[in-house]
Scaffold this active site. Structure first.
Site, mmCIF file in Angstrom:
data_model
loop_
_atom_site.group_PDB
_atom_site.id
_atom_site.type_symbol
_atom_site.label_atom_id
_atom_site.label_comp_id
_atom_site.label_asym_id
_atom_site.label_seq_id
_atom_site.Cartn_x
_atom_site.Cartn_y
_atom_site.Cartn_z
ATOM 1 N N ARG A 229 4.136 -0.109 -1.217
ATOM 2 C CA ARG A 229 3.620 1.226 -1.488
ATOM 3 C C ARG A 229 3.836 2.178 -0.671
ATOM 4 O O ARG A 229 4.176 1.874 0.613
ATOM 5 C CB ARG A 229 1.953 0.964 -1.440
ATOM 6 C CG ARG A 229 1.368 0.630 -2.813
ATOM 7 C CD ARG A 229 1.292 1.236 -3.917
ATOM 8 N NE ARG A 229 0.782 0.608 -5.024
ATOM 9 C CZ ARG A 229 1.157 0.153 -6.074
ATOM 10 N NH1 ARG A 229 2.531 0.030 -6.035
ATOM 11 N NH2 ARG A 229 0.546 -0.268 -7.023
ATOM 12 N N HIS A 277 9.777 5.121 -8.141
ATOM 13 C CA HIS A 277 8.658 3.845 -7.996
ATOM 14 C C HIS A 277 8.816 3.388 -9.500
ATOM 15 O O HIS A 277 8.011 3.352 -10.418
ATOM 16 C CB HIS A 277 7.105 4.774 -8.139
ATOM 17 C CG HIS A 277 6.190 3.705 -7.865
ATOM 18 N ND1 HIS A 277 5.049 3.997 -7.375
ATOM 19 C CD2 HIS A 277 5.856 2.246 -8.317
ATOM 20 C CE1 HIS A 277 4.080 3.039 -7.201
ATOM 21 N NE2 HIS A 277 4.734 1.761 -8.017
HETATM 22 P P1 NAP Z 1 -0.160 -10.597 -3.742
HETATM 23 O O1 NAP Z 1 0.415 -11.670 -4.409
HETATM 24 O O2 NAP Z 1 -1.519 -9.965 -3.518
HETATM 25 O O3 NAP Z 1 0.600 -10.916 -2.040
HETATM 26 C C1 NAP Z 1 0.480 -9.606 -1.213
HETATM 27 C C2 NAP Z 1 1.131 -10.600 0.141
HETATM 28 O O4 NAP Z 1 0.894 -9.467 1.178
HETATM 29 C C3 NAP Z 1 0.418 -11.910 0.303
HETATM 30 O O5 NAP Z 1 1.383 -12.646 0.981
HETATM 31 C C4 NAP Z 1 -0.536 -11.332 1.658
HETATM 32 O O6 NAP Z 1 -0.773 -12.460 2.701
HETATM 33 C C5 NAP Z 1 0.317 -10.202 2.153
HETATM 34 N N1 NAP Z 1 -0.815 -9.339 2.910
HETATM 35 C C6 NAP Z 1 -1.721 -8.584 2.605
HETATM 36 N N2 NAP Z 1 -2.175 -7.969 3.747
HETATM 37 C C7 NAP Z 1 -1.696 -8.470 4.781
HETATM 38 C C8 NAP Z 1 -1.857 -8.192 6.144
HETATM 39 N N3 NAP Z 1 -2.730 -7.430 6.694
HETATM 40 N N4 NAP Z 1 -0.929 -8.624 7.152
HETATM 41 C C9 NAP Z 1 -0.075 -9.524 6.587
HETATM 42 N N5 NAP Z 1 0.239 -9.843 5.007
HETATM 43 C C10 NAP Z 1 -0.649 -9.338 4.399
HETATM 44 O O7 NAP Z 1 0.848 -9.192 -4.093
HETATM 45 P P2 NAP Z 1 2.245 -9.064 -5.059
HETATM 46 O O8 NAP Z 1 1.905 -9.511 -6.579
HETATM 47 O O9 NAP Z 1 2.994 -9.903 -4.595
HETATM 48 O O10 NAP Z 1 2.558 -7.509 -4.916
HETATM 49 C C11 NAP Z 1 2.352 -6.879 -3.710
HETATM 50 C C12 NAP Z 1 2.522 -5.511 -3.822
HETATM 51 O O11 NAP Z 1 3.878 -5.072 -4.485
HETATM 52 C C13 NAP Z 1 1.446 -4.862 -4.666
HETATM 53 O O12 NAP Z 1 0.208 -4.705 -4.052
HETATM 54 C C14 NAP Z 1 1.942 -3.638 -5.045
HETATM 55 O O13 NAP Z 1 1.582 -2.545 -4.046
HETATM 56 C C15 NAP Z 1 3.618 -3.581 -5.136
HETATM 57 N N6 NAP Z 1 4.123 -3.385 -6.453
HETATM 58 C C16 NAP Z 1 5.217 -2.615 -6.453
HETATM 59 C C17 NAP Z 1 5.977 -2.258 -7.534
HETATM 60 C C18 NAP Z 1 6.984 -1.030 -7.881
HETATM 61 O O14 NAP Z 1 7.285 -0.876 -8.876
HETATM 62 N N7 NAP Z 1 7.250 -0.485 -6.681
HETATM 63 C C19 NAP Z 1 5.635 -3.296 -8.658
HETATM 64 C C20 NAP Z 1 4.524 -4.309 -8.452
HETATM 65 C C21 NAP Z 1 3.769 -4.524 -7.329
HETATM 66 P P3 NAP Z 1 -1.455 -13.784 2.122
HETATM 67 O O15 NAP Z 1 -0.570 -14.799 1.264
HETATM 68 O O16 NAP Z 1 -1.844 -14.587 3.456
HETATM 69 O O17 NAP Z 1 -2.692 -13.520 1.296
HETATM 70 C C1 GLV Z 2 3.463 -0.893 -9.568
HETATM 71 O O1 GLV Z 2 3.653 -0.349 -8.678
HETATM 72 C C2 GLV Z 2 2.464 -1.917 -9.617
HETATM 73 O O2 GLV Z 2 1.633 -2.351 -8.802
HETATM 74 O O3 GLV Z 2 2.656 -2.849 -10.460
#
Ligand code: NAP
Ligand code: GLV
Length: 314
Positions: A229, A277
């Site tokens: 983000r 994005h």
């Molecule tokens: P997720 O499964 O919830 O994973 C989040 C990861 O971040 C986990 O490993 C978590 O640690 C870690 N984390 C959170 N807070 C932290 C902190 N304070 N310090 C250290 N590590 C921390 O989320 P995801 O599905 O992988 O998605 C991640 C992010 O990608 C989304 O929230 C979104 O913002 C972004 N995204 C972007 C796009 C795009 O098109 N650009 C698309 C989809 C998603 P733990 O494992 O210990 O819980």
């Molecule tokens: C895209 O940014 C998502 O959070 O899926």
């Protein structure tokens, strides 16, 4: 009973059409048209205007149309009902493609060769490092980060991840918490950021953090890829770090302000690669089917899947 679609920034019509297919038992209503507030049982949102979900007395759950939920939780008037996010194989796969694309482009110096081709320059360059000589560090080892890590391991990169709690993944070194952040950074040449935007991660990609990256990598200066983000990064710091050599290249899919203002210096910077994005875009069919399954679960008295911890912010 109805399902409210509350979308800003994306075209709502494809979502409304797919939700009508996948949730036929409910009327699908839109924030943009008059609707009966008391009839709304569920809401599906992408960047709804703050307050738009208040005053729905029978609301049972909120569904984010993306993996991230910062756009939901930033609403101070968000009703106290369960919030679920998207976890979807297609969405994850698209993010893996994005991370692999840019790690390989940085490894194989894609920008340099494009410039050399444009100028008809043939350099007999035999110094190309292999993936195993390049250390990738992934901040955020959740659904997206773990899948990207596995793909990079398969390509031969030397991969580590950083998360809040320790994670165990084959051939991926795990670092967790603030205490292990310096060691994680010190072994990282390519920093990939896939963290959620939470109160704890806001502005984390800043000059002090970037100065902790490895200085002895095979690619010269370290590089950053942020597809998490925009709120995670301080763009003035990124520009300063590119100017003083702390960073050699930056790849950004997300920005502090979206859309990126036309006068942002990031647009024309020779060491910046931008995408709008869309690293991983939500497929309406897959996500509306997921929402249909979630509603079925709730109506059968089963708990939601992928429920967000609202206090933690992800
Ligand atoms: P997720 O499964 O919830 O994973 C989040 C990861 O971040 C986990 O490993 C978590 O640690 C870690 N984390 C959170 N807070 C932290 C902190 N304070 N310090 C250290 N590590 C921390 O989320 P995801 O599905 O992988 O998605 C991640 C992010 O990608 C989304 O929230 C979104 O913002 C972004 N995204 C972007 C796009 C795009 O098109 N650009 C698309 C989809 C998603 P733990 O494992 O210990 O819980
Ligand atoms: C895209 O940014 C998502 O959070 O899926």
């Amino acid at each position: 009973m109805s399902l409210l679609v509350a979308i800003r920034g994306w075209t709502p019509e494809p979502w409304i059409a797919r939700l009508r297919q996948h949730v036929p038992q409910l009327a699908v209503v839109s924030l943009d048209d008059p609707f009966d507030q008391a009839a709304v049982r569920y809401a599906a949102t992408w960047k709804h205007p703050p307050g738009a979900l208040a005053g729905l007395p029978n609301l049972k759950a909120v569904f984010s149309l993306g993996a991230g939920v910062d756009h939901v939780l930033r609403d101070p008037a968000l009703p106290r009902v369960p919030v679920a996010r998207v976890v979807d194989a297609d969405l994850t796969h698209r993010m893996v493609e994005y991370v692999v694309w840019h790690c390989l482009a940085l490894l194989r110096q894609a920008r340099r060769y494009a410039r050399q081709q444009a100028e008809h320059i043939w350099l007999d360059d035999r110094g190309q490092p292999s993936a195993r000589e390049v250390r990738v560090g992934i901040m955020g080892l959740g659904v997206m980060g773990a899948a990207a890590a596995q793909a990079l391991v398969a390509l031969g990169f030397d991969v580590a991840g950083w998360s809040r709690t320790p994670r165990t993944l084959p051939q991926v070194a795990s670092y967790a918490g603030q205490a292990e952040l310096p060691a994680f950074l010190a072994r990282t040449d390519l920093l990939v950021v896939l963290l959620p935007h939470t109160p704890e991660t806001l502005g984390i990609i800043s000059t002090p953090l970037l100065r902790g990256l490895a200085r002895d990598g095979r690619l010269g200066a370290p590089a950053l890829i942020n597809a998490g983000r925009g709120g995670l990064q301080r763009e003035v710091d990124l520009l300063a770090c590119l100017a003083d050599g702390t960073l050699g290249h930056v790849v950004l899919d997300v920005f502090e302000t979206e859309q990126l203002p036309t006068d942002s210096p990031l647009w024309d910077h020779p060491k910046v690669t931008l995408t709008p994005h869309n690293a991983a875009v939500s497929d309406p069919d897959a996500i509306c089917a997921l929402i249909g399954r979630q509603i079925d679960r709730l109506e059968r008295g089963l708990p939601l899947e992928h429920e967000v911890d609202v206090a933690r912010g992800y």
